[in-house]
Design a protein around this motif. Structure first.
Motif, PDB file in Angstrom:
ATOM      1  N   GLU A 172       0.850  -1.187   0.000  1.00 36.04           N
ATOM      2  CA  GLU A 172       0.000   0.000   0.000  1.00 36.04           C
ATOM      3  C   GLU A 172       0.884   1.236   0.000  1.00 36.04           C
ATOM      4  O   GLU A 172       2.009   1.207   0.486  1.00 36.04           O
ATOM      5  CB  GLU A 172      -0.894   0.035   1.240  1.00 36.04           C
ATOM      6  N   LEU A 173       0.326   2.329  -0.528  1.00 30.85           N
ATOM      7  CA  LEU A 173       1.065   3.587  -0.589  1.00 30.85           C
ATOM      8  C   LEU A 173       0.179   4.697  -0.049  1.00 30.85           C
ATOM      9  O   LEU A 173      -0.975   4.833  -0.461  1.00 30.85           O
ATOM     10  CB  LEU A 173       1.465   3.894  -2.035  1.00 30.85           C
ATOM     11  N   ALA A 174       0.714   5.448   0.883  1.00 27.64           N
ATOM     12  CA  ALA A 174       0.036   6.635   1.402  1.00 27.64           C
ATOM     13  C   ALA A 174       0.948   7.819   1.116  1.00 27.64           C
ATOM     14  O   ALA A 174       2.113   7.821   1.500  1.00 27.64           O
ATOM     15  CB  ALA A 174      -0.231   6.508   2.899  1.00 27.64           C
ATOM     16  N   PHE A 179      -2.372  13.297   4.813  1.00 28.60           N
ATOM     17  CA  PHE A 179      -2.490  12.322   3.739  1.00 28.60           C
ATOM     18  C   PHE A 179      -3.326  12.910   2.616  1.00 28.60           C
ATOM     19  O   PHE A 179      -4.395  13.461   2.852  1.00 28.60           O
ATOM     20  CB  PHE A 179      -3.146  11.024   4.238  1.00 28.60           C
ATOM     21  N   VAL A 180      -2.817  12.795   1.402  1.00 25.99           N
ATOM     22  CA  VAL A 180      -3.557  13.287   0.238  1.00 25.99           C
ATOM     23  C   VAL A 180      -4.003  12.144  -0.673  1.00 25.99           C
ATOM     24  O   VAL A 180      -4.884  12.341  -1.510  1.00 25.99           O
ATOM     25  CB  VAL A 180      -2.761  14.349  -0.564  1.00 25.99           C
ATOM     26  N   GLU A 181      -3.397  10.965  -0.505  1.00 32.12           N
ATOM     27  CA  GLU A 181      -3.807   9.823  -1.322  1.00 32.12           C
ATOM     28  C   GLU A 181      -3.384   8.534  -0.629  1.00 32.12           C
ATOM     29  O   GLU A 181      -2.349   8.482   0.033  1.00 32.12           O
ATOM     30  CB  GLU A 181      -3.184   9.901  -2.719  1.00 32.12           C
ATOM     31  N   HIS A 182      -4.193   7.499  -0.781  1.00 37.57           N
ATOM     32  CA  HIS A 182      -3.891   6.199  -0.185  1.00 37.57           C
ATOM     33  C   HIS A 182      -4.547   5.107  -1.015  1.00 37.57           C
ATOM     34  O   HIS A 182      -5.688   5.264  -1.452  1.00 37.57           O
ATOM     35  CB  HIS A 182      -4.417   6.130   1.256  1.00 37.57           C
ATOM     36  N   GLY A 183      -3.804   4.029  -1.225  1.00 37.43           N
ATOM     37  CA  GLY A 183      -4.369   2.890  -1.940  1.00 37.43           C
ATOM     38  C   GLY A 183      -3.322   1.837  -2.206  1.00 37.43           C
ATOM     39  O   GLY A 183      -2.165   1.964  -1.785  1.00 37.43           O
ATOM     40  N   PRO A 184      -3.718   0.788  -2.922  1.00 39.42           N
ATOM     41  CA  PRO A 184      -2.745  -0.235  -3.309  1.00 39.42           C
ATOM     42  C   PRO A 184      -1.632   0.409  -4.140  1.00 39.42           C
ATOM     43  O   PRO A 184      -1.902   1.232  -5.015  1.00 39.42           O
ATOM     44  CB  PRO A 184      -3.571  -1.206  -4.161  1.00 39.42           C
ATOM     45  N   VAL A 185      -0.397   0.039  -3.858  1.00 39.43           N
ATOM     46  CA  VAL A 185       0.744   0.726  -4.474  1.00 39.43           C
ATOM     47  C   VAL A 185       0.681   0.696  -6.003  1.00 39.43           C
ATOM     48  O   VAL A 185       0.922   1.717  -6.655  1.00 39.43           O
ATOM     49  CB  VAL A 185       2.091   0.179  -3.938  1.00 39.43           C
ATOM     50  N   ALA A 186       0.332  -0.427  -6.582  1.00 45.46           N
ATOM     51  CA  ALA A 186       0.294  -0.502  -8.047  1.00 45.46           C
ATOM     52  C   ALA A 186      -0.766   0.427  -8.617  1.00 45.46           C
ATOM     53  O   ALA A 186      -0.551   1.090  -9.637  1.00 45.46           O
ATOM     54  CB  ALA A 186       0.033  -1.941  -8.495  1.00 45.46           C
TER      55      ALA A 186
END
Length: 141
Positions: free
Chosen positions: A41-43, A50-57
């Motif tokens: 995951e990438l935040a 935090f401005v964005e978060h989700g699965p890294v790909a």
């Protein structure tokens, strides 16, 4: 900065510790070129939020927030035949003065008056992929 081979060895060690130890790891970096090989995951944070978060790909393939897009655009491509895309002057300018509203608004090409008035929270845009931008559905999908 570490030598490339030393850095690769440390990253492999961290991955093995996470896998073999059945544990989680929070990996904090400014180097987006390595997160896909280390993280699930990438935040993305901008000025402590935090401005964005989700699965890294998913985040790397389809960034939703303008700041995430700028970070990805700034990653050098190790191919001399690829001409680097210049970053917008507005993005490179100041932005050091705190203000109300979205923290990225002074540097954002998509900012409107509403961005100056309120700071958006993370919201689901697509399943498991969230962004904090008032115009995210308009500019990203």
């Amino acid at each position: 900065m570490l030598d490339v081979s030393v850095r690769a060895g440390i990253l492999r060690l961290l991955q093995r510790l996470v896998h073999d130890g059945e544990m989680a790891m929070v990996f904090i970096t400014h180097d987006l070129s390595i997160v896909a090989s280390v993280c699930d995951e990438l935040a993305v944070m901008y000025r402590g939020r935090f401005v964005e978060h989700g699965p890294v790909a998913e985040v790397l393939r389809r960034p939703l927030h303008p700041y995430t897009r700028a970070l990805i655009a700034a990653v050098p491509v190790p191919d001399p035949s690829v001409t680097p895309v210049p970053l917008p002057a507005k993005l490179l300018a100041g932005g050091a003065v705190p203000h109300r509203g979205c923290r990225f608004a002074p540097r954002c090409d998509f900012a409107i008056a509403a961005c100056e008035a309120s700071e958006p929270g993370l919201e689901d845009v697509v399943p498991e992929h969230r962004a904090a931008c008032l115009r995210v559905r308009e500019i990203s999908l």
